[in-house]
Write an enzyme that holds these catalytic residues in place. Structure first.
Site, short mmCIF file in Angstrom:
data_model
loop_
_atom_site.label_atom_id
_atom_site.label_comp_id
_atom_site.label_asym_id
_atom_site.label_seq_id
_atom_site.Cartn_x
_atom_site.Cartn_y
_atom_site.Cartn_z
N CYS A 83 0.83 -1.22 0.00
CA CYS A 83 0.00 0.00 0.00
C CYS A 83 0.86 1.26 0.00
O CYS A 83 0.34 2.35 -0.20
CB CYS A 83 -0.94 0.00 1.20
SG CYS A 83 -0.07 0.04 2.77
N ASP A 111 2.35 2.58 2.54
CA ASP A 111 2.32 3.31 3.80
C ASP A 111 3.65 3.16 4.54
O ASP A 111 4.31 2.12 4.44
CB ASP A 111 1.17 2.82 4.68
CG ASP A 111 -0.17 3.25 4.10
OD1 ASP A 111 -0.16 4.06 3.16
OD2 ASP A 111 -1.20 2.77 4.57
N CYS A 145 -2.67 4.73 6.48
CA CYS A 145 -4.12 4.65 6.64
C CYS A 145 -4.53 4.82 8.10
O CYS A 145 -3.69 4.80 9.01
CB CYS A 145 -4.63 3.33 6.10
SG CYS A 145 -4.22 1.95 7.18
N CYS A 147 -2.23 -3.93 8.54
CA CYS A 147 -1.76 -2.57 8.86
C CYS A 147 -1.09 -2.55 10.22
O CYS A 147 -0.17 -1.76 10.45
CB CYS A 147 -2.92 -1.59 8.85
SG CYS A 147 -3.95 -1.69 7.38
FE1 FES Z 1 -1.44 0.50 4.33
FE2 FES Z 1 -3.16 0.20 6.23
S1 FES Z 1 -3.57 0.23 4.11
S2 FES Z 1 -1.02 0.27 6.40
#
Ligand code: FES
Length: 145
Positions: free
Chosen positions: A33, A35, A59, A103
């Site tokens: 993702c 992140d 997120c 996550c």
């Molecule tokens: Fe990337 Fe939650 S969608 S850490």
């Protein structure tokens, strides 16, 4: 979909920020993702985590789990902090939706990366701690999308 505790930590995240001259820092990323999370630890001579701060570019679930994870390790010894797994963080938040459980791994990995940084800088061994595999500096970019 989210528990009250998750919403509370998302809307009012604890321990956001950074620590100058931290004893250990860890930055990890989720290649899927994109992140990113960074954790800063201030550890005293008795190996107690006196302070912890985090920054998350990610997120809501990543923010809430990092916030809870920092609360759980603050004041603990480095060895006790090893017990703060993503499962423990999820339980403390009364659960996460299944698609969001990954996550919470970011928080655990970032803590481990920061502990690793601390341990290597101070020549200390923390039992059960392994070299972080997803340190952002070494991360390979996945090309499957
Ligand atoms: Fe990337 Fe939650 S969608 S850490």
């Amino acid at each position: 979909m989210y528990t009250e505790k998750v919403m509370d930590h998302f809307e009012h995240p604890r321990n956001v920020g950074e620590i100058e001259n931290a004893s250990g820092t860890g930055t990890v990323g989720n290649a899927k993702c994109g992140d990113i999370m960074r954790i800063y630890l201030d550890i005293d001579d008795d190996q107690i985590i006196r302070d912890v701060k985090f920054k998350t570019f990610g997120c809501g679930a990543a923010v809430a789990t990092s916030s809870m994870a920092t609360e759980l390790i603050k004041g603990k010894s480095v060895q006790e902090a090893m017990a703060v797994t993503n499962k423990a963080v999820c339980e403390a938040l009364d659960g996460l939706p299944p698609v969001k459980v990954h996550c919470s791994l970011l928080a655990e990995e970032a803590i481990h990366a920061a502990l690793w940084d601390y341990a290597t800088k101070h020549g200390i061994e923390i039992s059960g701690l392994q070299k972080p595999k997803s340190d952002i500096g070494e991360e390979e970019v996945e090309e499957d999308y």
